[in-house]
Design an enzyme around this catalytic site. Structure first.
Site, PDB file in Angstrom:
ATOM      1  N   GLU A 177       0.816  -1.198   0.000  1.00  0.00           N
ATOM      2  CA  GLU A 177       0.000   0.000   0.000  1.00  0.00           C
ATOM      3  C   GLU A 177       0.855   1.256   0.000  1.00  0.00           C
ATOM      4  OE1 GLU A 177      -1.752  -1.409   3.496  1.00  0.00           O
ATOM      5  OE2 GLU A 177      -0.596  -0.122   4.815  1.00  0.00           O
ATOM      6  N   CYS A 196       3.416   8.187   1.269  1.00  0.00           N
ATOM      7  CA  CYS A 196       4.032   7.206   2.170  1.00  0.00           C
ATOM      8  C   CYS A 196       4.082   5.887   1.403  1.00  0.00           C
ATOM      9  CB  CYS A 196       3.181   7.083   3.432  1.00  0.00           C
ATOM     10  SG  CYS A 196       3.733   5.801   4.555  1.00  0.00           S
ATOM     11  N   CYS A 253       6.871  -7.965   6.299  1.00  0.00           N
ATOM     12  CA  CYS A 253       8.076  -7.458   6.965  1.00  0.00           C
ATOM     13  C   CYS A 253       8.599  -8.551   7.878  1.00  0.00           C
ATOM     14  CB  CYS A 253       7.735  -6.217   7.789  1.00  0.00           C
ATOM     15  SG  CYS A 253       9.176  -5.459   8.585  1.00  0.00           S
ATOM     16  N   CYS A 288       7.571  -6.499  14.695  1.00  0.00           N
ATOM     17  CA  CYS A 288       7.117  -5.618  15.787  1.00  0.00           C
ATOM     18  C   CYS A 288       5.702  -6.032  16.192  1.00  0.00           C
ATOM     19  CB  CYS A 288       7.132  -4.158  15.339  1.00  0.00           C
ATOM     20  SG  CYS A 288       8.736  -3.620  14.754  1.00  0.00           S
ATOM     21  N   CYS A 345       2.352  -4.144  15.120  1.00  0.00           N
ATOM     22  CA  CYS A 345       2.227  -3.781  13.701  1.00  0.00           C
ATOM     23  C   CYS A 345       1.529  -4.888  12.916  1.00  0.00           C
ATOM     24  CB  CYS A 345       3.610  -3.525  13.133  1.00  0.00           C
ATOM     25  SG  CYS A 345       3.630  -3.283  11.358  1.00  0.00           S
ATOM     26  N   GLY A 369       6.912  -2.689   5.451  1.00  0.00           N
ATOM     27  CA  GLY A 369       8.291  -3.145   5.329  1.00  0.00           C
ATOM     28  C   GLY A 369       9.286  -2.235   6.024  1.00  0.00           C
ATOM     29  N   CYS A 389       0.033   2.253   9.608  1.00  0.00           N
ATOM     30  CA  CYS A 389       0.960   1.325   8.957  1.00  0.00           C
ATOM     31  C   CYS A 389       0.386  -0.091   8.869  1.00  0.00           C
ATOM     32  CB  CYS A 389       2.256   1.301   9.750  1.00  0.00           C
ATOM     33  SG  CYS A 389       3.399   0.019   9.274  1.00  0.00           S
TER      34      CYS A 389
HETATM   35 FE1  SF4 Z   1       8.152  -3.142  12.515  1.00  0.00          FE
HETATM   36 FE2  SF4 Z   1       7.835  -1.350  10.500  1.00  0.00          FE
HETATM   37 FE3  SF4 Z   1       8.146  -3.957   9.979  1.00  0.00          FE
HETATM   38 FE4  SF4 Z   1       5.899  -3.098  11.076  1.00  0.00          FE
HETATM   39  S1  SF4 Z   1       6.644  -2.587   9.022  1.00  0.00           S
HETATM   40  S2  SF4 Z   1       7.055  -4.941  11.683  1.00  0.00           S
HETATM   41  S3  SF4 Z   1       6.658  -1.449  12.400  1.00  0.00           S
HETATM   42  S4  SF4 Z   1       9.653  -2.609  10.927  1.00  0.00           S
END
Ligand code: SF4
Length: 361
Positions: A111, A124, A131, A135, A138, A176, A349
């Site tokens: 996105e 953005c 990813c 985290c 997220c 990511g 995010c």
């Molecule tokens: Fe962490 Fe950013 Fe990856 Fe989400 S996108 S898991 S906040 S590094």
């Protein structure tokens, strides 16, 4: 599968026109069509001869991926979703340079969010599908990792959005971890900032990272773009409990590295700090943050949290956030509370792909 022209730099375009038996100046013409005029097809490149266009079209395509979904918020924020797939990825893998060793993407979506604000239009962008940083707060992290976006995939986001000609700024803060896809992100930045590309100043670009230390050093040495570091907690054990990256690259080491660079001039560093109620929003946290950042010319962005399932913390109340901000400001650290944008379309995010990609827990 045809090879994408998008994502190639001028050197590669020169090499390509040489291999295809076209005049050398055609490389500059093609770069202009790709990155200035934002052509969607080789047929549009009308200052190339018809024979040259036909020859190129047999083997190459421009490579803009149209968005598959767009949602507009009541505040004007627009969220775009782009498809990525195995076949798409494989086509990229046979193309060129930084793409060559990229991992295969699974079917999914990435996105980009366009945020209009005070005469600016910031895009953005995503740098990976999923990813691997994990985290806990997220939605993207929960999807796991599906692959790196190529430079073409990243630049395509800038060209495919409806506001392509109005964009003024870019933040690498979508899906990511940009510094986990270093070569392709840096190639995209090269295209965005080169005279033969978008010709943007690096001051218009911010790269956000949770701190992939070796590549952060390379980024600071090799680029002049702004940096945003996701900190979220000054205490190592607490940070580790929500950000596994802390184990490999501790926040203290990130800060030590940042201290070696000059942020008093045009380049800026900021620290992202999401406010989790009862987790990282006490006076002790504010004071530790001040000690950690003392002496660095920086800004702290305090961010309200969009609650997600199976994560124990919600956002801190506004009064706590404002007290936290005040405490930082009183100690000489510039802190602001970031305005929430696009809440009605889940513009935080990873939220859109999480909601529509069917990959959330
Ligand atoms: Fe962490 Fe950013 Fe990856 Fe989400 S996108 S898991 S906040 S590094």
């Amino acid at each position: 599968m045809k090879i994408k022209l998008l994502g190639k730099n001028l050197e590669e375009l020169k090499q390509m026109v040489k291999e295809e038996g076209l005049p050398g100046f055609a490389a500059g013409q093609i770069a202009r069509w790709l990155y200035v005029r934002k052509a969607r097809s080789i047929d549009e490149m009308t200052d190339l001869s018809k024979a040259a266009r036909e020859k190129l079209s047999q083997k190459y395509e421009v490579g803009v991926t149209p968005y598959s979904l767009v949602q507009e918020s009541s505040d004007g924020t627009k969220k775009y979703m782009f498809p990525v797939s195995c076949s798409h990825r494989r086509a990229l893998n046979v193309s060129c340079g930084p793409d060559a060793e990229a991992e295969t993407l699974e079917e999914g979506a990435v996105e980009a969010v366009m945020i209009p604000d005070d005469g600016r239009a910031t895009l953005c962008v995503s740098s990976q599908s999923g990813c691997r940083m994990g985290c806990r707060f997220c939605m993207t992290g929960r999807q796991g990792f599906h692959g790196n976006l190529s430079a073409a995939d990243i630049i395509s986001q800038f060209i495919a959005v409806d506001e392509t000609d109005e964009l003024t700024n870019a933040v690498f803060m979508g899906m990511g971890e940009p510094l986990d896809n270093y070569e392709n992100v840096m190639r995209a930045i090269e295209i965005l900032t080169a005279d033969w590309g978008f010709a943007w100043s690096p001051k218009r670009i911010t790269v956000s990272t949770i701190g992939v230390l070796p590549n952060l050093k390379r980024f600071l040495d090799e680029s002049r773009c702004h940096l945003a570091v996701s900190l979220h907690n000054p205490f190592a054990t607490e940070r580790l409990s929500v950000m596994p990256v802390q184990k490999a690259w501790a926040a203290e080491d990130i800060i030590s590295l940042i201290r070696q660079y000059d942020f008093t001039g045009q380049r800026r560093v900021s620290f992202e700090y999401t406010m989790f109620a009862g987790f990282n929003d006490t006076k002790a946290h504010a004071d530790a943050l001040v000690r950690m950042l003392r002496g660095i010319e920086c800004r702290v962005n305090l961010i309200r949290f969009h609650r997600i399932p199976d994560f124990p913390y919600g956002t801190s109340p506004d009064v706590i956030i404002n007290n936290f901000r005040q405490r930082l400001n009183n100690s000489g650290i510039t802190a602001t509370v970031r305005a929430s944008r696009g809440e009605d379309i889940l513009a935080a995010c990873g939220m859109l792909a999480g909601k529509h990609g069917g990959k959330t827990s």
